[in-house]
Design a protein around this motif. Structure first.
Motif, PDB file in Angstrom:
ATOM      1  N   THR A 197       4.685   9.170 -12.372  1.00 17.88           N
ATOM      2  CA  THR A 197       3.747   8.157 -13.193  1.00 17.88           C
ATOM      3  C   THR A 197       2.777   7.400 -12.052  1.00 17.88           C
ATOM      4  O   THR A 197       1.978   6.603 -12.265  1.00 17.88           O
ATOM      5  CB  THR A 197       4.654   7.122 -13.570  1.00 17.88           C
ATOM      6  OG1 THR A 197       5.327   6.710 -12.552  1.00 17.88           O
ATOM      7  CG2 THR A 197       5.354   7.440 -14.858  1.00 17.88           C
ATOM      8  N   GLY A 198       2.901   7.950 -10.584  1.00 16.52           N
ATOM      9  CA  GLY A 198       1.979   7.480  -9.757  1.00 16.52           C
ATOM     10  C   GLY A 198       0.393   8.028  -9.623  1.00 16.52           C
ATOM     11  O   GLY A 198       0.124   8.590 -10.540  1.00 16.52           O
ATOM     12  N   HIS A 199      -0.186   7.650  -8.952  1.00 10.37           N
ATOM     13  CA  HIS A 199      -1.533   7.918  -8.346  1.00 10.37           C
ATOM     14  C   HIS A 199      -1.856   9.474  -8.120  1.00 10.37           C
ATOM     15  O   HIS A 199      -0.720  10.180  -7.535  1.00 10.37           O
ATOM     16  CB  HIS A 199      -2.078   7.178  -7.300  1.00 10.37           C
ATOM     17  CG  HIS A 199      -3.648   7.036  -7.426  1.00 10.37           C
ATOM     18  ND1 HIS A 199      -4.216   8.143  -7.447  1.00 10.37           N
ATOM     19  CD2 HIS A 199      -4.318   6.182  -7.497  1.00 10.37           C
ATOM     20  CE1 HIS A 199      -5.777   7.506  -7.360  1.00 10.37           C
ATOM     21  NE2 HIS A 199      -5.645   6.447  -7.505  1.00 10.37           N
ATOM     22  N   LEU A 200      -2.933  10.012  -8.905  1.00  9.94           N
ATOM     23  CA  LEU A 200      -2.633  11.488  -8.496  1.00  9.94           C
ATOM     24  C   LEU A 200      -3.949  11.769  -7.788  1.00  9.94           C
ATOM     25  O   LEU A 200      -4.169  13.123  -7.492  1.00  9.94           O
ATOM     26  CB  LEU A 200      -3.541  12.148 -10.229  1.00  9.94           C
ATOM     27  CG  LEU A 200      -2.209  12.081 -10.989  1.00  9.94           C
ATOM     28  CD1 LEU A 200      -2.820  12.354 -12.603  1.00  9.94           C
ATOM     29  CD2 LEU A 200      -1.160  12.969 -10.782  1.00  9.94           C
ATOM     30  N   MET A 201      -4.606  10.988  -6.803  1.00  6.76           N
ATOM     31  CA  MET A 201      -5.592  11.019  -5.830  1.00  6.76           C
ATOM     32  C   MET A 201      -6.745  11.957  -6.490  1.00  6.76           C
ATOM     33  O   MET A 201      -7.297  11.675  -7.660  1.00  6.76           O
ATOM     34  CB  MET A 201      -5.067  11.817  -4.718  1.00  6.76           C
ATOM     35  CG  MET A 201      -3.756  10.760  -4.270  1.00  6.76           C
ATOM     36  SD  MET A 201      -4.461   8.804  -3.648  1.00  6.76           S
ATOM     37  CE  MET A 201      -5.055   9.520  -2.268  1.00  6.76           C
ATOM     38  N   ARG A 209      -4.556   8.972 -17.618  1.00  2.00           N
ATOM     39  CA  ARG A 209      -3.752   8.879 -16.467  1.00  2.00           C
ATOM     40  C   ARG A 209      -4.766   9.275 -15.340  1.00  2.00           C
ATOM     41  O   ARG A 209      -4.463   8.986 -14.146  1.00  2.00           O
ATOM     42  CB  ARG A 209      -2.310   9.447 -16.343  1.00  2.00           C
ATOM     43  CG  ARG A 209      -2.672  10.864 -16.493  1.00  2.00           C
ATOM     44  CD  ARG A 209      -1.351  11.714 -16.649  1.00  2.00           C
ATOM     45  NE  ARG A 209      -0.601  11.333 -15.700  1.00  2.00           N
ATOM     46  CZ  ARG A 209       0.687  11.899 -15.553  1.00  2.00           C
ATOM     47  NH1 ARG A 209       1.465  12.448 -16.264  1.00  2.00           N
ATOM     48  NH2 ARG A 209       1.645  11.444 -14.302  1.00  2.00           N
ATOM     49  N   ILE A 210      -5.728   9.724 -15.712  1.00  2.00           N
ATOM     50  CA  ILE A 210      -6.756  10.089 -14.673  1.00  2.00           C
ATOM     51  C   ILE A 210      -8.158   9.200 -14.916  1.00  2.00           C
ATOM     52  O   ILE A 210      -8.331   8.774 -16.044  1.00  2.00           O
ATOM     53  CB  ILE A 210      -7.202  11.741 -14.655  1.00  2.00           C
ATOM     54  CG1 ILE A 210      -7.780  12.183 -16.064  1.00  2.00           C
ATOM     55  CG2 ILE A 210      -5.971  12.597 -14.465  1.00  2.00           C
ATOM     56  CD1 ILE A 210      -8.147  13.721 -15.826  1.00  2.00           C
ATOM     57  N   ARG A 211      -8.835   9.141 -13.898  1.00  2.79           N
ATOM     58  CA  ARG A 211     -10.109   8.346 -14.236  1.00  2.79           C
ATOM     59  C   ARG A 211     -11.050   8.779 -14.967  1.00  2.79           C
ATOM     60  O   ARG A 211     -10.927  10.272 -15.543  1.00  2.79           O
ATOM     61  CB  ARG A 211     -10.710   8.376 -12.706  1.00  2.79           C
ATOM     62  CG  ARG A 211     -10.005   7.476 -11.935  1.00  2.79           C
ATOM     63  CD  ARG A 211     -10.854   7.076 -10.599  1.00  2.79           C
ATOM     64  NE  ARG A 211     -11.274   8.330  -9.871  1.00  2.79           N
ATOM     65  CZ  ARG A 211     -12.350   8.828  -9.265  1.00  2.79           C
ATOM     66  NH1 ARG A 211     -13.549   7.989  -9.669  1.00  2.79           N
ATOM     67  NH2 ARG A 211     -12.747   9.938  -8.775  1.00  2.79           N
ATOM     68  N   TRP A 260       0.827  -1.066   0.010  1.00  2.00           N
ATOM     69  CA  TRP A 260      -0.025   0.031   0.011  1.00  2.00           C
ATOM     70  C   TRP A 260       0.928   1.258  -0.032  1.00  2.00           C
ATOM     71  O   TRP A 260       2.045   1.143   0.243  1.00  2.00           O
ATOM     72  CB  TRP A 260      -0.870  -0.013   1.165  1.00  2.00           C
ATOM     73  CG  TRP A 260      -0.439  -0.224   2.672  1.00  2.00           C
ATOM     74  CD1 TRP A 260      -0.039  -1.444   3.291  1.00  2.00           C
ATOM     75  CD2 TRP A 260       0.391   0.826   3.226  1.00  2.00           C
ATOM     76  NE1 TRP A 260       0.701  -0.980   4.280  1.00  2.00           N
ATOM     77  CE2 TRP A 260       0.909   0.405   4.516  1.00  2.00           C
ATOM     78  CE3 TRP A 260       0.584   2.550   3.248  1.00  2.00           C
ATOM     79  CZ2 TRP A 260       1.421   0.979   5.663  1.00  2.00           C
ATOM     80  CZ3 TRP A 260       1.131   2.918   4.207  1.00  2.00           C
ATOM     81  CH2 TRP A 260       1.774   2.497   5.525  1.00  2.00           C
TER      82      TRP A 260
END
Lengths: 223, 928
Positions: free
Chosen positions: B123-127, B177-179, B54
């Motif tokens: 390249t990670g999650h953008l929340m 890269r975004i939802r 996580w």
């Protein structure tokens, strides 16, 4: 963080052993340290030797006990003291190094890669098992934090710095680099160390919030 | 300026995470900026926190403060934000973006470029950053900082191949890269401002992204298949999927429609679309012409022979033809009709021939091609075109969805030819006669007997008395309808509706007498394949009829109903083959039993016995099972494995065994070894009966005396049992519940509970403790006798002793005991404390928190310690949030006590909760 009541000195001389009267917050602290290895006995031991006015080395012994208390807290937080292992490992590495075959120019023989592997393993172990002083302080503070919160870097660093400073002070005193009187030791070191520990283990959050409210109301300090 | 000196103020702020957070979250004054910068704040953003599997991104109170004051000190905040060191924490970047959104154009654009640069490499999650970034893009648009807006939008809205592109559908092979939802929101909310600032660039940006999607999605294909994945440019039910392609088509279409409202706008928008090759962009253009084009635009599009022949743009071309043909002049119409008349010009190429296509096929295709086009403008046809159309229509039929090359519809289940109102209007006898005449046409989506039977059952239920009187009229009908009538009547009986049983039993007798075949091969699912389902329905109807109510079957019908049951309980279902196929891992024997004719019938036989017993009792003539010899004989016969080897049937005996003991203990004692055989060879039969018994029966004292050996055997087989849970729960857990009860009642002289505990798993033990707690806490539970209470306490203490050095998981469920009013409060708190001292968090925690206010006034010291330990052992750290009212009540009670030590402990706890972020209790220690 808010100011707490002060230390009460003992009434000595009413029996064979000097009696030690503890302030309310010292008793609180004693209770708090009770489940952290030998921390409580080191704390009471420090107070006891300091209270013994006849002991010429009382301050240095008290400083030693408090330095050890910090080590106990590290252990209680799950950090093992691996200083001895470090010496042993270096000695083993040293032996292997001396046995490693060399070429005429002193370079290590290509047929003896073992020493390189050993060095890799040593450095891996060193990085994993022997964190920096600051790292140890971070881990101790976080491991025993009853609030169980990851602090923001400025808080983490400030608290680690405080803990390291206490250790340095106690070290300097026990090694004789600095020799405060018993009274100075109490007021300049033990009081603030107790406050630090109480803030850590028994935070007075909303009292601090009240002080922050006042701070916000007054505006930034000028000094 | 404040009274505190600088060092003390900083020490206060940095003393704890709670102080730091509280200070910055409550700070709204830009006057502090200089002081805080000088003290090195804003220089250390928190890094992401990584675990094994996580990652967590801490928020940063310092940057959130900057967001709040940005508008009031733009230059200063911009400078501070620019100097925030690089971080991989997207929450910090979100704050920087939010700061930029509050700054004037130039300052905002500087931060936007900096964030775009970071996003290029991250390249990670953008929340939740995309929402903030969308706001910034809109802000930059409004501030006319268009270049900066696009610089930020490029990495944010970039189209990339999906990680699982190889396995995903074409629609999903291109991703962002975004939802998708964020993507749509940004296009909907941020783009209008950009379009207003620079509509061509903003529109072209979207076109480019759509082109990226098409390029990635169809990179390996020789042809553009977008018409398959997006059948219609307009909103239509045929556009089944949500994908980037759909989101972008929707956005481009809507923005294009806005821009094309004027003739010049239409021209320039079409020009931008024309820059991109590919049918999807042509289709959007045709859609625009349909909505906003003038007659000449329409004619130019419809007369374009390339478009006429391009199947990939057919839907939009067809819809344009349908909607706007009327606007054309007569010569223009003639030109279009000529094109249709010419047909698609299909030739038998070698490739087509290789695929088996013949000249006749091509002729047929051409005919259908012309028919579809004619059908869209049929109202305007005359002369030869009309003749051509009508000839084709007569030959090929009217096309249902002419503008779609393929059309998807879904089946919604069997349908009825009659509504319930229509059946009601016919009356019971009218319904019977209608059912005799109605025949299904057999189409897959046509009304069917099954669909009709579903409506019929509800009608019968609502008019049960009438249908019962007319029940004989339904004899002779298909099994599907007879089952449906009996089902409707069964529901009515269950609801207590009274009716005449005599004609209903006549119908049952007729149904049961029908030839029984279980061959359902080749069935069409639209009607019952044989009479087995109706037979099962007869058994179910009788079952309800045996229940004690005004609707029950008169006892005078005893012989008739028994004759029915005698036949039904000999039904071939379940067969060994069906039990192998549908039982086993698919269905436990108890569940399987009620889904078979013989199984359901045997349940009904037992209910028949109760029905007769009740009647005999009223007359003082019940003398055990010998009073109902027909049942005794039948149950005895079905226990013979040579006659009935079904596990499902064995489960029926287990299910009702406690009732057998009640009716006739001697008889039950004789049956017990046969129902619960100890031989390992018959282990499956033991398990079938035992699982049904233990799952559906509470712990009865007299039954334990009869089944003591079976209980021991069940414990021995704990590890061997399949562990399959029946509908009512896991039999092994229920075994523990029974043994706990027998132990505390004082019957467990052989310490079977101890044996169970040593053999069972922690999960089973945990269930037993929790279940005992629930039972003791339940309002309907009477206060146990003092000796029982004593044994309950002793049993728990035994459990605690045996678990404290080993697996501690079961101890956690002691939390359920805190709600038990009959147990001594001090004892409860002492035990809770002992579990918590072992580092075990009590579950369910809400039960513990609910109990604390009740216990606090008498035991404030113990309660505050239990509460503190709950907080300290809470693995989640936030479980208390669901019980703040109860915790507040308990703390308030404790803080009002006279014991200063206890009060001090409570205060310390409130501060600790505050340090953990639970500031809602502040008023308890800092009253204003």
């Amino acid at each position: 963080m808010i100011e707490r009541e002060g230390f009460e000195t003992a009434d000595a001389g009413r029996g064979d052993e000097p009696l030690l009267g503890l302030s309310g917050r010292a008793r609180d602290l004693l209770r708090i340290l009770d489940d952290k290895g030998a921390a409580a006995s080191l704390y009471i031991g420090a107070l006891r030797v300091l209270a013994d006015g006849a002991n010429p080395a009382g301050v240095r012994q008290a400083a030693y006990a408090l330095r050890e208390l910090i080590d106990e807290l590290e252990k209680a937080a799950g950090l093992e003291l691996k200083g001895r292992q470090l010496g042993e490992r270096v000695r083993q590495l040293c032996d292997e190094w001396r046995r490693t075959p060399r070429m005429a120019d002193g370079a290590i023989s290509s047929g003896a890669p073992g020493i390189a592997t050993s060095l890799d393993e040593f450095f891996d172990w060193y990085e994993a098992e022997l964190p920096t002083r600051r790292g140890r302080a971070h881990m101790t503070l976080r491991g025993l934090d009853p609030a169980q919160r990851d602090p923001p870097p400025v808080v983490r660093d400030a608290r680690a710095k405080s803990l390291m400073r206490f250790r340095d002070d106690f070290n300097n005193i026990l090694h004789g680099h600095y020799s405060p009187s018993a009274a100075e030791f109490r007021t300049q070191h033990i009081d603030s160390f107790e406050t630090f520990l109480l803030d850590w283990f028994r935070p007075r959050t909303f009292a601090d919030f009240d002080a922050i409210d006042k701070l916000l109301e007054d505006g930034p300090p000028s000094g | 300026m404040g009274d505190l000196d600088r060092d003390r103020a900083l020490k206060l702020i940095r003393a704890s995470p709670a102080n730091h957070e509280y200070f910055f979250e409550n700070l709204d004054d830009p006057g502090w900026l200089e002081f805080l910068v000088a003290a090195q704040f804003f220089r250390k953003p928190p890094d992401p926190v990584r675990g094994d599997d996580w990652i967590r991104f801490p928020s940063w109170s310092e940057s959130r403060y900057l967001v709040r004051v940005a508008e009031r000190a733009p230059e200063q905040v911009a400078q501070i934000a620019e100097r925030i060191p690089p971080t991989e924490n997207p929450r910090v970047h979100e704050d920087i973006i939010s700061i930029a959104t509050r700054l004037p154009g130039k300052l905002a654009s500087q931060l936007a470029r900096r964030e775009a640069h970071w996003m290029d490499t991250y390249t990670g999650h953008l929340m939740s950053l995309p929402t903030a970034a969308g706001d910034l893009i809109a802000h930059l648009g409004r501030e006319r900082e268009v270049d900066a807006a696009f610089t930020l939008a490029r990495p944010l809205l970039a189209i990339v191949p999906a990680d699982n592109a190889a396995t995903s559908s074409v629609r999903g092979s291109a991703t962002s890269r975004i939802r998708l939802w964020n993507y749509g929101q940004i296009l909907e909310k941020a783009w209008p401002a950009l379009l207003e600032a620079d509509h061509k660039s903003a529109f072209r940006f979207l076109i480019d992204r759509l082109a990226d999607v098409v390029d990635i999605a169809f990179a390996d294909d020789n042809e553009d298949l977008t018409s398959i994945w997006r059948p219609a440019v307009e909103d239509d039910a045929q556009n089944v999927g949500d994908s980037l392609l759909d989101t972008l088509v929707d956005a481009i279409r809507d923005h294009a429609l806005d821009m094309a409202k004027t003739p010049q706008g239409l021209v320039s928008t079409l020009a931008v679309l024309a820059e991109r090759p590919g049918p999807l962009f042509v289709r959007i253009g045709l859609h625009l012409v349909r909505e906003h084009g003038g007659a000449d635009d329409v004619h130019v599009a419809l007369a374009d022979r390339t478009l006429v022949l391009d199947e990939a743009v057919w839907h939009e071309y067809g819809e344009l033809l349908r909607a706007r043909y009327a606007d054309l002049t007569a010569p223009q119409r003639t030109a279009i009709l000529d094109l249709i008349k010419d047909g698609p010009g299909l030739e038998l190429t070698p490739a087509r021939a290789a695929n088996g296509v013949t000249e006749a096929d091509l002729v047929r295709r051409a005919q259908y091609w012309r028919l579809k086009r004619y059908s869209l403008i049929s109202a305007f046809l005359d002369g030869t075109a009309k003749d051509d159309y009508e000839g084709l229509r007569d030959e090929l039929g009217e096309p249902e969805h002419p503008t779609f090359n393929s059309y998807t519809s879904s089946w919604t289940g069997p349908t009825s030819p009659f509504s319930s109102d229509e059946l009601h209007a016919l009356g019971p006898r009218g319904v019977a006669s209608t059912l005799q005449q109605w025949r299904s046409t057999g189409g897959s989506e046509d009304p069917s007997p099954e669909g009709l039977s579903r409506v019929l059952a509800t009608v019968v239920t609502s008019e049960a008395a009438g249908f019962a009187s007319a029940a004989r009229e339904f004899a002779g009908l298909d099994a599907t309808y007879v089952r449906s009538v009996l089902s409707g009547l069964a529901t009515a009986v269950k609801d207590g509706v009274t009716f005449q049983w005599d004609p209903v039993l006549d119908l049952c007798e007729w149904a049961v007498a029908q030839p029984r075949s279980d061959d359902d091969k080749g069935r069409d699912w639209d009607s019952d394949p044989h009479w087995g389902w109706a037979r099962r329905q007869v058994a179910e109807l009788l079952s309800h009829g045996f229940s004690e109510s005004s609707a029950q079957i008169p006892i005078t019908e005893r012989v008739r109903v028994w004759n029915l049951l005698d036949v039904l309980s000999d039904d071939p279902d379940p067969t060994p083959e069906s039990e192998r196929r549908l039982g086993g891992d698919n269905m436990d024997p108890a569940t399987f039993s009620i889904n078979t004719v013989r199984g359901e019938s045997l349940h009904t036989v037992v209910r028949y016995a109760f029905w007769v017993e009740r009647s005999l009792h009223e007359k003082g003539r019940f003398d055990g099972i010998r009073s109902i010899p027909e049942v005794e004989a039948l149950l005895d016969r079905r226990l013979d494995l040579d006659i009935d080897s079904s596990l499902a049937i064995r489960s029926v005996y287990g299910r009702w065994f406690a009732q057998f003991v009640r009716m006739d203990a001697h008889w039950a004692r004789v049956l017990a070894p046969r129902i619960f055989p100890s031989s390992p060879d018959l282990g499956a039969y033991f398990e079938a009966a035992w699982s049904a018994y233990i799952t559906f029966t509470p712990a009865w004292n007299d039954v334990f005396e009869v089944l003591r050996d079976a209980y021991r055997l069940a414990i021995d087989r704990l590890a061997e049992e399949s562990g399959r849970s029946a509908f009512g729960g896991d039999p092994r857990e229920r075994l523990g519940d029974h043994l706990f009860a027998y132990r505390v009642i004082g019957l467990d002289s052989d310490d079977l509970f101890g044996l169970f505990w040593r053999t069972s798993t922690p999960a089973q033990q945990e269930h037993v403790i929790r279940r005992a707690g629930w039972t003791l806490s339940h309002k309907s539970t009477k206060t146990p006798a003092p000796d029982v209470l004593k044994r309950i306490a002793q049993t728990w203490e035994w459990v605690l002793e045996h678990s404290s050095t080993g697996e501690r998981e079961p101890l956690a469920s002691f939390g359920a005991w805190l709600g038990a009013p009959s147990l001594d409060s001090r004892w409860l708190l002492t035990q809770a404390r002992q579990v918590l001292d072992l580092g075990v968090y009590l579950e369910p925690d809400f039960t513990v928190y609910e109990a604390l206010p009740r216990l606090a006034s008498d035991h404030p010291g113990e309660v505050v310690e239990v509460l503190r330990l709950m907080v300290m052992t809470d693995p989640e750290g936030w479980s208390l949030h669901g019980s703040t009212d109860e915790v507040r009540e308990a703390l308030s009670t404790i803080l009002a006590t006279n014991d200063s030590d206890v009060r001090a402990q409570a205060e310390a706890l409130v501060h600790l909760l505050g340090a953990r972020g639970m500031t809602m209790f502040r008023d308890l220690v800092s009253p204003d």
